[in-house]
Design a protein around this motif. Sequence first.
Motif, mmCIF file in Angstrom:
data_model
loop_
_atom_site.group_PDB
_atom_site.id
_atom_site.type_symbol
_atom_site.label_atom_id
_atom_site.label_comp_id
_atom_site.label_asym_id
_atom_site.label_seq_id
_atom_site.Cartn_x
_atom_site.Cartn_y
_atom_site.Cartn_z
ATOM 1 N N GLY A 11 -6.751 -2.624 1.602
ATOM 2 C CA GLY A 11 -5.827 -1.943 0.697
ATOM 3 C C GLY A 11 -6.502 -1.476 -0.582
ATOM 4 N N PHE B 68 0.692 4.096 -2.907
ATOM 5 C CA PHE B 68 0.220 5.437 -2.570
ATOM 6 C C PHE B 68 1.308 6.488 -2.747
ATOM 7 C CE2 PHE B 68 -0.489 8.615 0.944
ATOM 8 C CZ PHE B 68 -1.459 9.342 0.279
ATOM 9 N N MET C 39 -3.407 -1.599 -6.827
ATOM 10 C CA MET C 39 -3.667 -0.423 -6.002
ATOM 11 C C MET C 39 -3.040 0.825 -6.615
ATOM 12 S SD MET C 39 -3.488 -1.662 -2.001
ATOM 13 C CE MET C 39 -1.799 -2.251 -2.070
ATOM 14 N N LEU D 239 -8.617 1.501 0.148
ATOM 15 C CA LEU D 239 -7.767 2.680 0.336
ATOM 16 C C LEU D 239 -7.389 3.297 -1.010
ATOM 17 C CD1 LEU D 239 -5.402 1.399 3.183
ATOM 18 C CD2 LEU D 239 -6.961 3.355 3.328
ATOM 19 N N ALA D 240 -7.044 2.464 -1.976
ATOM 20 C CA ALA D 240 -6.675 2.977 -3.300
ATOM 21 C C ALA D 240 -7.841 3.716 -3.949
ATOM 22 C CB ALA D 240 -6.210 1.815 -4.194
ATOM 23 N N GLN E 185 -6.001 -7.224 2.554
ATOM 24 C CA GLN E 185 -5.953 -6.986 1.112
ATOM 25 C C GLN E 185 -7.161 -6.189 0.632
ATOM 26 O OE1 GLN E 185 -5.099 -10.359 -1.340
ATOM 27 N NE2 GLN E 185 -3.372 -11.058 -0.095
ATOM 28 N N TRP F 28 0.829 -1.211 0.000
ATOM 29 C CA TRP F 28 0.000 0.000 0.000
ATOM 30 C C TRP F 28 0.864 1.261 0.000
ATOM 31 C CZ3 TRP F 28 -3.577 3.287 -0.772
ATOM 32 C CH2 TRP F 28 -3.638 4.461 -0.032
ATOM 33 N N GLN F 29 1.895 1.297 0.843
ATOM 34 C CA GLN F 29 2.748 2.479 0.903
ATOM 35 C C GLN F 29 3.391 2.763 -0.449
ATOM 36 O OE1 GLN F 29 2.947 4.614 3.228
ATOM 37 N NE2 GLN F 29 2.089 3.574 5.016
ATOM 38 N N ALA G 77 -0.060 -4.583 -5.103
ATOM 39 C CA ALA G 77 0.525 -3.243 -5.163
ATOM 40 C C ALA G 77 0.307 -2.607 -6.534
ATOM 41 C CB ALA G 77 2.021 -3.314 -4.841
#
Length: 521
Positions: free
Chosen positions: A192, A45, A130, A195-196, A189, A41-42, A127
């Motif tokens: 995540g 983002f 996202m 969040l995206a 998951q 995620w980091q 990743a």
Amino acid sequence: MSLLKNVGTIGGLTAVSRVFGFLRDIMLARVLGAGGVADAWQLAFQLPNLFRRLFAEGAFASAFVPLFNRHMTEGESEARRFASEVLAVLLPILVVFGAVMMLAMPWVLWLFANAELRADAEHYALAVTMGQIAFPYLLFMSLATLTAAVLNSLSRFAAAAAAPILLNICLLVALFWGALQPGGEATRQSTGMFLAIAVSVSGLLQLLWLRHWMRKAGFSIPFARPRLTARVKEMGVLIVPAVFGAGVYQISRFIDLAFIRVLPDGSLTYMAMADRWNQLPLGIIGIALGTAILPALSRFIAREEGDEAQRLQSNVIELSMLLTVPAAVALFVTGSAFVRVFMQAGAFTAEDAAVTGSLVSGLVIGLPAYVLVKVLTPNFFARKDTRTPVITAALSLVVTVALNLYLVPRIGVMSLAVAGAIGAWVNTALLYGILVRRGFFTLTGRVVGRLARIVLAAVPMGAALWAAMIYCDAYFTGTTAERMGSILALIAIGLVSYAVAAAVLGVLDKSMVQRLMRRQA
């Protein structure tokens, strides 16, 4: 409006946004932990967010605001035409760049992912997905930055300063959903992915918010056919070097991503969490002051009012250090306590908190320098000189990279914090030296004396906090009441000790307040 009121408006609303940001990172730590989905995620983002900070907020605003203010002196219709010409060229560039990045996301992320993430096919694919979902955030936020730059030039700072709150609210909604689900990998998951989605939605909401307030201010930007007019070309000449001059902090974050590739799993999350604490004073103080000073400084220089420009720059430096130096000393001593109290729980272990806390202490060594870079570079941008900050930024980055090459194999992720801090101080020294040599700005003896007293006042505060940390250590991981009580005690001790030392040393007096309250032209 006075400098103090402008900074108070921007800094106050930025503080609200940072509080929501802290809640977001607390939830991130507890729901996603470190490594695995958290690192995925980091990485997803940070790419659009770093591009946003580097190109949109950094380079674009630095090049656009002085030119927009110059056209405003010719009449609002000229300023509106200039903004329209910029928007017409900016929009297709953003659309094409965004499409290319989304298609190339599997290969782009490969450049920055560490070995563990690249070897984990499931998390790496997550990743990539996202990152593709979140990348439209850059398009929306770049257009929002254009709108915010117009509002700031019209001295309407509040709407732009409040806009980031929407990002944190959207992310918190996704995280609270995740916190209510059963624990496990599947929940992490799906959180995540939400969040995206929340990132891109927040970008659209911020754009709509800012356009609403721009229309309320009586200003609009009509759509036009893309044309490379002379004014757009002039801005293009300014914006390319401004990427490096205004965005040295963000460029150093890109460098960090490259070095994190060779570090253990979890390092990306540790740096992101530690940087949140560093970004609190940097955002509230540095960005607020840099945003507030550029329009006024541009007007003074355009009217050849050198004395007023000197006065404004001195006031900004004095105010920035009055707020930043004690914040840096306090976080250096108590950073680990704040991480343990607010983040250590759930999936975020005591070991994770210990590493993150040490990184906070390393990062804030450079905090005053990062803020000074923010308040010194507008002196160049107001003169339409975006080349000089590029040179100083490049030299500081050479120092940062050289230190990382030497230190990463020896002290691991801590080297990223220390090397970045040293590079920031090199950049600050170069910027100030060039301003002095060109006769644009010089610190007077009075200001130097005040800065020295600010530093001296922070010393007893740091000593008091150090002693308090020993006593409060057992409470940092206790019950909720014990955690909050220990943090409130540290805050009270820091405030009281600094206030007493500042009063004894005469750091803040009536004449200083009057100068900061003086209205800007």
